[in-house]
Each structure stands twice: as C-alpha cells, then as structure tokens.
Design an enzyme around this catalytic site. Structure first.
Site, PDB file in Angstrom:
ATOM      1  N   LYS A  37      48.058  29.016  17.223  1.00  0.00           N
ATOM      2  CA  LYS A  37      46.946  29.939  17.430  1.00  0.00           C
ATOM      3  C   LYS A  37      46.762  30.226  18.918  1.00  0.00           C
ATOM      4  CE  LYS A  37      43.462  26.271  17.627  1.00  0.00           C
ATOM      5  NZ  LYS A  37      42.165  25.791  17.132  1.00  0.00           N
ATOM      6  N   ARG A 136      31.261  21.847  11.776  1.00  0.00           N
ATOM      7  CA  ARG A 136      31.705  23.205  12.083  1.00  0.00           C
ATOM      8  C   ARG A 136      31.886  23.908  10.740  1.00  0.00           C
ATOM      9  NH1 ARG A 136      36.792  23.628  16.143  1.00  0.00           N
ATOM     10  NH2 ARG A 136      37.877  23.052  14.228  1.00  0.00           N
ATOM     11  N   TYR A 265      35.973  31.772  51.377  1.00  0.00           N
ATOM     12  CA  TYR A 265      34.600  32.217  51.116  1.00  0.00           C
ATOM     13  C   TYR A 265      33.585  31.098  51.296  1.00  0.00           C
ATOM     14  CZ  TYR A 265      36.452  36.474  48.919  1.00  0.00           C
ATOM     15  OH  TYR A 265      37.088  37.665  48.665  1.00  0.00           O
ATOM     16  N   MET A 313      40.468  35.119  44.219  1.00  0.00           N
ATOM     17  CA  MET A 313      40.911  35.688  42.955  1.00  0.00           C
ATOM     18  C   MET A 313      42.421  35.662  42.811  1.00  0.00           C
ATOM     19  SD  MET A 313      40.012  39.394  41.232  1.00  0.00           S
ATOM     20  CE  MET A 313      38.258  39.043  41.189  1.00  0.00           C
TER      21      MET A 313
END
Length: 373
Positions: A37, A136, A265, A313
């Site tokens: 999955k 669940r 940063y 990033m």
C-alpha cells in the site's frame, strides 16, 4: 549514475533478501501477504510487486481499489487484498470483475457486495475485519457471531478469513499483544463453530512476525520489514534486514565561514570558530523531515557530516570541516550506504521524532526512482 541532482535508488535484491528472512521466520506452512500500500511505502508499487510476485509471495495487500486496479492493469495476477475495503457499487463491481479480495468491516457493505455478485452471477472471496483491540476498523471481537452468520448467509460471498491488527507488538511489554492474540484465536474458533472455513486468517504485522510466533496463524502481513525498516526505533530485529531505499544528492557549493556566522533561516545556529560548510541539494521539499536538522547528518566521501541550522525546502547546509577536500558535484547520501558507513531510515526517523514508514513514504514519491536487481 543519475544526472539528476537527487534520486532514490531502490535495491530490489535487498527486498528479496528481506522476503527470504520473513520466510525463515514463519516456515513453509504460513502464507505471506506482502504489504504494498501507499506506493509500496514509497518504493514503487509496480516494481516492488513484480519482484515479490517473481519470488513466490502468496498475495499482496493494498489500501484502496485504485492500487489494486493499477496492479491488475500491469498484469499482476496474484491475489490482492484491499485492506481499507470498498466504497459504493462501482468499486464493488470492479472488485468482482477483477477478482480482488476486499476486507469487510460492516454488514451494509457486505450486503451491497453480495447484491453485485448476484447480479453478475459471480462469487467473491472476502476477509472480515475483527477489532481485537486496535480500536480502528472492524467488528468488535465480542460481537462477532451474528455478523459471521449473516455474511455466511449472503449468496455470492465466500468468507475466507478473519483479519485483525496488532496495535502494540513493537512495545517491550507483551501483555496487550498476547491479549489480542488470545482474542483473535477465540474469534477464529467462534467463526469455525458457526460453519465458516476461515483458511487464511491473518493478524501478524512485521512486529508480530518478529516477536510473536503465536500471532502468525495462517497468513502474515510483512510491511516495513520488507523494506529494511523496523517497526519502531527501539525495536530489536531477530534477523538481518537490508535497506531497500537509498537517497542521494550532490554538493552544490563549498564555503569557508568565519567564526560566529549565522547559518540558514532564523539564525538558530552560529559557527563555533572558522568552519568549512557544504550546501547540498535536498531539503524538506524533497521529502527529508525538517525536524531532523538539529541533530541530523549526511554522508560525503564515506564520512558523516552534521547538518547545521534549519533545513531549507531544497537545500541543506552541513559541516565538512573535518572531511578533507569536499568539492562541488560530490555525491551526498542522505539515506543508505556510502563506503563503510550507513544512515538507516530508522536513524533519520529518530532524529526527526517520527517513524521510518513516514521517511520512506515522503522520499520515494517526491524523487526520481532508479531500480537495481
């Protein structure tokens, strides 16, 4: 060698080695469902599934119908179990048409699926989800008898298995897991007493496979261990698992920095004396966890270089003062091996306060993947 600044390498031979470790743990009488999955935990749904199929895995587990359909479209003929069930008549029709095995967790969907089967004059195998303590999806274990009777009475459905999930098999205390195993065993006995054959009952995830032989039942569901990861950072594996995913980039620039210079940063880090730093080609936008910056490391030239300041990033800054002649263009390894050194997904996860599952799922889909057998 890739000409891209960053790329993920998937070692399918390591995947196969890990599958063989599962086989050694469970023995020949237990079937294996490979969990693929979420794009095979970021490793690539189709290439991973093909490799598992070639090496005689018994079936595959996906989360949703669209993953199962992708496998069928690519010619994967193995039994496929849809772990999160079906939603609506169109999905039920597709599952019946393509010989898929949904997990059921409520009677409304079971009745809808049976109607589709009757209309098409077909029979479909199903697994019934039992909640033994995960809290669940599923039918509560103490309320199981009537739902089993009702499913057995639905023409078109063949109840092949009960299915449950261990919530805490990676924890040092075994009591709750043993309770879940006991509840699941009782559930199987209840179902068989009612008349269900239940030949493929499944409870054990990776942690269950490695720690609880009594949880293995008829089928096991290895996920993270197939990919060389551990269920949790403190987990001790009884077998040697090989990393399947490797993430590599490049040094973009090397700079000499004077003492007391801010890095990245927010100026959260100032150089402690003159330092040589390398700016490298990946950051949180490429799937690296931003939270690893305070204690994370990368590898350059087979040696570790600490990350300095906040991760950007698409860039990360690291200290290469003690690494010798690091140069622009040199390979950087964020995950995987380089020389005699290695950074595992579990180590990155520990730096970031997360789990290796999240690390793999973030890196794989965001980067160009290259496969080797």
């Amino acid at each position: 060698m890739s000409n891209r600044p960053n790329h993920v390498e998937i070692d399918l031979s390591a995947l196969v080695d890990n599958l063989n470790q599962v086989k050694q743990l469970v023995g020949p009488g237990t079937k294996i469902m490979g969990i693929v999955k979420s794009d095979a935990y970021g490793h690539g749904l189709i290439p991973v599934s093909r490799a598992l199929e070639r090496h005689k895995i018994d079936c595959l587990g996906v989360a949703h119908l669209h993953e199962a359909m992708a496998l069928r479209t690519e010619g994967i003929g193995l039994p496929i179990v849809i772990l999160c069930g079906l939603r609506g008549v169109p999905e039920a029709e597709a599952a019946v048409e393509h010989d898929l095995t949904p997990v059921l967790f409520d009677l409304e969907v079971a009745e809808m699926l049976a109607r589709v089967c009757r209309e098409k004059n077909r029979t479909i195998g199903v697994h019934l989800k039992v909640d033994t303590g995960m809290g669940r999806l599923g039918i509560p274990h103490e309320e199981l008898a009537d739902p089993i009777r009702r499913i057995l009475g639905l023409k078109g459905l063949c109840l092949k298995a009960l299915f449950s999930h261990l919530s805490s098999a990676d924890e040092s205390c075994e009591d709750y897991t043993l309770t879940q195993i006991h509840r699941f065993r009782d559930a199987i006995e209840t179902g068989r007493a009612i008349g269900a054959r239940l030949e493929h009952n499944s409870l054990a995830n990776s942690a269950g496979i490695m720690r609880f032989p009594s949880a293995q039942f008829d089928m096991v569901r290895p996920g993270i261990m197939l990919y060389g990861g551990l269920p949790s950072a403190s987990f001790t594996s009884p077998v040697v698992l090989k990393p399947v995913m490797h993430y590599k980039g490049r040094v973009l620039q090397v700079r000499e920095m004077a003492a007391d210079r801010p890095i990245s940063y927010g100026r959260t880090y100032y150089t402690k004396g003159p330092r040589r730093v390398a700016v490298v080609s990946a950051g949180y936008g490429d799937g690296l966890p931003r939270a690893m910056a305070e204690q994370g490391q990368v590898m350059i030239g087979g040696k570790r270089a600490p990350v300095l300041g906040r991760m950007c990033m698409n860039l990360t800054i690291c200290d290469v003062t003690d690494l010798g002649g690091v140069m622009p263009g040199q390979e950087v390894v964020f995950l995987g091996t380089q020389g005699n050194e290695a950074i595992a997904g579990d180590e990155i996860a520990n730096w970031a306060g997360t789990i290796s599952y999240e690390v793999f799922c973030a890196l794989g889909p965001r980067n160009h993947r290259e496969y080797r057998s």
